[in-house]
Scaffold this motif. Sequence first.
Motif, PDB file in Angstrom:
ATOM      1  N   ASN A  52       0.826  -1.208   0.000  1.00 42.89           N
ATOM      2  CA  ASN A  52       0.000   0.000   0.000  1.00 42.89           C
ATOM      3  C   ASN A  52       0.864   1.262   0.000  1.00 42.89           C
ATOM      4  OD1 ASN A  52      -2.418   1.471   0.086  1.00 42.89           O
ATOM      5  ND2 ASN A  52      -2.317   1.614   2.307  1.00 42.89           N
ATOM      6  N   ASN A  53       1.873   1.307   0.843  1.00 39.97           N
ATOM      7  CA  ASN A  53       2.738   2.488   0.940  1.00 39.97           C
ATOM      8  C   ASN A  53       3.508   2.735  -0.350  1.00 39.97           C
ATOM      9  OD1 ASN A  53       1.888   2.891   3.560  1.00 39.97           O
ATOM     10  ND2 ASN A  53       3.662   1.914   4.484  1.00 39.97           N
ATOM     11  N   ARG A  54       4.013   1.684  -0.963  1.00 46.91           N
ATOM     12  CA  ARG A  54       4.778   1.862  -2.205  1.00 46.91           C
ATOM     13  C   ARG A  54       3.895   2.317  -3.353  1.00 46.91           C
ATOM     14  NH1 ARG A  54       9.216  -2.962  -1.946  1.00 46.91           N
ATOM     15  NH2 ARG A  54      10.290  -2.173  -0.110  1.00 46.91           N
ATOM     16  N   VAL A  55       2.691   1.776  -3.440  1.00 44.79           N
ATOM     17  CA  VAL A  55       1.771   2.200  -4.502  1.00 44.79           C
ATOM     18  C   VAL A  55       1.377   3.661  -4.283  1.00 44.79           C
ATOM     19  CG1 VAL A  55      -0.525   1.856  -5.512  1.00 44.79           C
ATOM     20  CG2 VAL A  55       0.943  -0.114  -5.036  1.00 44.79           C
ATOM     21  N   THR A  56       1.066   4.016  -3.056  1.00 44.54           N
ATOM     22  CA  THR A  56       0.687   5.401  -2.753  1.00 44.54           C
ATOM     23  C   THR A  56       1.838   6.360  -3.066  1.00 44.54           C
ATOM     24  OG1 THR A  56      -0.855   4.659  -1.051  1.00 44.54           O
ATOM     25  CG2 THR A  56      -0.169   6.945  -0.945  1.00 44.54           C
ATOM     26  N   VAL A 102      -3.866   2.685 -11.025  1.00 44.83           N
ATOM     27  CA  VAL A 102      -3.352   1.504 -11.736  1.00 44.83           C
ATOM     28  C   VAL A 102      -1.928   1.773 -12.222  1.00 44.83           C
ATOM     29  CG1 VAL A 102      -3.647   0.065 -13.796  1.00 44.83           C
ATOM     30  CG2 VAL A 102      -5.629   0.644 -12.387  1.00 44.83           C
ATOM     31  N   ASP A 103      -1.690   2.979 -12.755  1.00 40.18           N
ATOM     32  CA  ASP A 103      -0.344   3.345 -13.215  1.00 40.18           C
ATOM     33  C   ASP A 103       0.671   3.258 -12.074  1.00 40.18           C
ATOM     34  OD1 ASP A 103      -1.450   3.830 -15.708  1.00 40.18           O
ATOM     35  OD2 ASP A 103      -1.390   6.029 -15.513  1.00 40.18           O
ATOM     36  N   ALA A 104       0.254   3.660 -10.876  1.00 43.15           N
ATOM     37  CA  ALA A 104       1.154   3.610  -9.711  1.00 43.15           C
ATOM     38  C   ALA A 104       1.558   2.170  -9.402  1.00 43.15           C
ATOM     39  CB  ALA A 104       0.486   4.248  -8.497  1.00 43.15           C
ATOM     40  N   VAL A 105       0.612   1.241  -9.542  1.00 45.00           N
ATOM     41  CA  VAL A 105       0.920  -0.177  -9.309  1.00 45.00           C
ATOM     42  C   VAL A 105       1.990  -0.634 -10.303  1.00 45.00           C
ATOM     43  CG1 VAL A 105       0.026  -2.538  -9.399  1.00 45.00           C
ATOM     44  CG2 VAL A 105      -1.331  -0.727  -8.332  1.00 45.00           C
ATOM     45  N   TYR A 106       1.792  -0.303 -11.569  1.00 44.91           N
ATOM     46  CA  TYR A 106       2.757  -0.718 -12.590  1.00 44.91           C
ATOM     47  C   TYR A 106       4.102  -0.012 -12.414  1.00 44.91           C
ATOM     48  CZ  TYR A 106      -0.773  -3.372 -15.089  1.00 44.91           C
ATOM     49  OH  TYR A 106      -1.714  -4.301 -15.432  1.00 44.91           O
ATOM     50  N   LYS A 107       4.072   1.189 -11.872  1.00 43.74           N
ATOM     51  CA  LYS A 107       5.321   1.922 -11.633  1.00 43.74           C
ATOM     52  C   LYS A 107       6.146   1.242 -10.533  1.00 43.74           C
ATOM     53  CE  LYS A 107       4.971   6.348 -11.913  1.00 43.74           C
ATOM     54  NZ  LYS A 107       4.698   7.755 -11.568  1.00 43.74           N
ATOM     55  N   VAL A 108       5.468   0.685  -9.554  1.00 35.16           N
ATOM     56  CA  VAL A 108       6.160  -0.050  -8.485  1.00 35.16           C
ATOM     57  C   VAL A 108       6.868  -1.270  -9.077  1.00 35.16           C
ATOM     58  CG1 VAL A 108       5.800  -1.428  -6.393  1.00 35.16           C
ATOM     59  CG2 VAL A 108       4.677   0.777  -6.634  1.00 35.16           C
TER      60      VAL A 108
END
Length: 140
Positions: A52-56, A102-108
């Motif tokens: 959660n923290n990394r996606v945020t 969703v982009d944040a998830v893929y960025k992680v």
Amino acid sequence: MAEQERKRQEEASRLAEQKKAEAAAAKAAAEEAKERAVAEAQMVQSISSLINNRVTAAWIRPPSARNNMVAQLRIYFLPTGEVMNAQVTKSSGDALFDQRAVDAVYKVRRIEELAKVDSYVFERNFRQVDLIFNPQDLRN
């Protein structure tokens, strides 16, 4: 006859001791299983919070983002910790907000800590993760 009675008492005593030992072993095994379950639950909670923290942190806030906007995401991970897929399961009502989540998830891209998780624990808890994306620092 006294000899038979003594043998019977010895056998009864031996059986009682054996039952005590079995009960103690069962109790120890149950206690160990309980400790493992607690440790697993703590580890799952810790890694879930980390995801959660990394996606945020990877999220780029859209100008339309407001408080009380919530998107629910489903993230599929590979055992290596890599993101295989991410999708919106419940929209915030704002397409840009949802897409940026969703982009944040893929960025992680990858959660390295998942590669270290036991395969059984991974399959039960992290193969598919539902994330409620609700950043708290938004404008009203």
